[in-house]
Design an enzyme around this catalytic site. Structure first.
Site, PDB file in Angstrom:
ATOM      1  N   HIS A 106      34.660   6.418  42.223  1.00  0.00           N
ATOM      2  CA  HIS A 106      35.143   7.779  41.986  1.00  0.00           C
ATOM      3  C   HIS A 106      33.981   8.713  41.706  1.00  0.00           C
ATOM      4  CE1 HIS A 106      35.253   5.416  38.283  1.00  0.00           C
ATOM      5  NE2 HIS A 106      34.928   6.516  37.633  1.00  0.00           N
ATOM      6  N   HIS A 108      33.029  12.142  39.826  1.00  0.00           N
ATOM      7  CA  HIS A 108      33.454  13.117  38.813  1.00  0.00           C
ATOM      8  C   HIS A 108      32.960  14.502  39.245  1.00  0.00           C
ATOM      9  CE1 HIS A 108      34.281  10.214  35.372  1.00  0.00           C
ATOM     10  NE2 HIS A 108      33.468   9.453  36.093  1.00  0.00           N
TER      11      HIS A 108
END
Ligand code: 5GP
Length: 120
Positions: A106, A108
């Site tokens: 992921h 951010h």
């Protein structure tokens, strides 16, 4: 920080809408939603819908180049959508020393306040 693992993560449940999230962007390959514990006024997580071995950036192979590029490009689109015209930060935590806690790659996206460097 969690131990690195290939086990399914909470993000699978978010992708499958088994647990709720605030989605800010979605297409066929990418999902982006607000972090449950925001570290800035804007804190969005941008993930591939199919993990395909990408538990973290350190596991990237050549076949992942397209999705990696898409994640970054999506971050730019969301930064614009969120009005982060004065700047933002992209972070990818990797592994225990990088404070990674969810082993589904992921990105951010952080913004909406003055960010300092280094983050500590
Ligand atoms: P990491 O520490 O692995 O780089 O980032 C994982 C992020 O996922 C953390 O910032 C954490 O707050 C967020 N997170 C963990 N569980 C959930 C959840 O169930 N929903 C949402 N929206 N974010 C989550």
């Amino acid at each position: 920080a969690a131990t690195p693992s290939d086990a399914p993560t909470i993000f699978d449940k978010i992708i499958n809408k088994e647990i709720p999230s605030i989605v800010v962007y979605e297409d066929d390959k990418v999902l982006a939603f607000r972090d449950i514990a925001p570290q800035a006024p804007v804190h969005v997580l941008i993930i591939p819908k199919i993990r395909d071995g990408l538990t973290g950036l350190s596991k990237a192979e050549g076949r992942h180049c397209e999705i990696l590029g898409r994640l970054l490009y999506t971050a730019k689109l969301i930064a614009k959508q969120e009005g982060l015209d004065e700047g933002f930060r992209i972070v990818i935590n990797d592994g225990p020393k990088g404070c990674q806690s969810v082993y589904h790659l992921h990105v951010h996206l952080l913004g909406g306040r003055q960010l300092n460097w280094p983050p500590g």
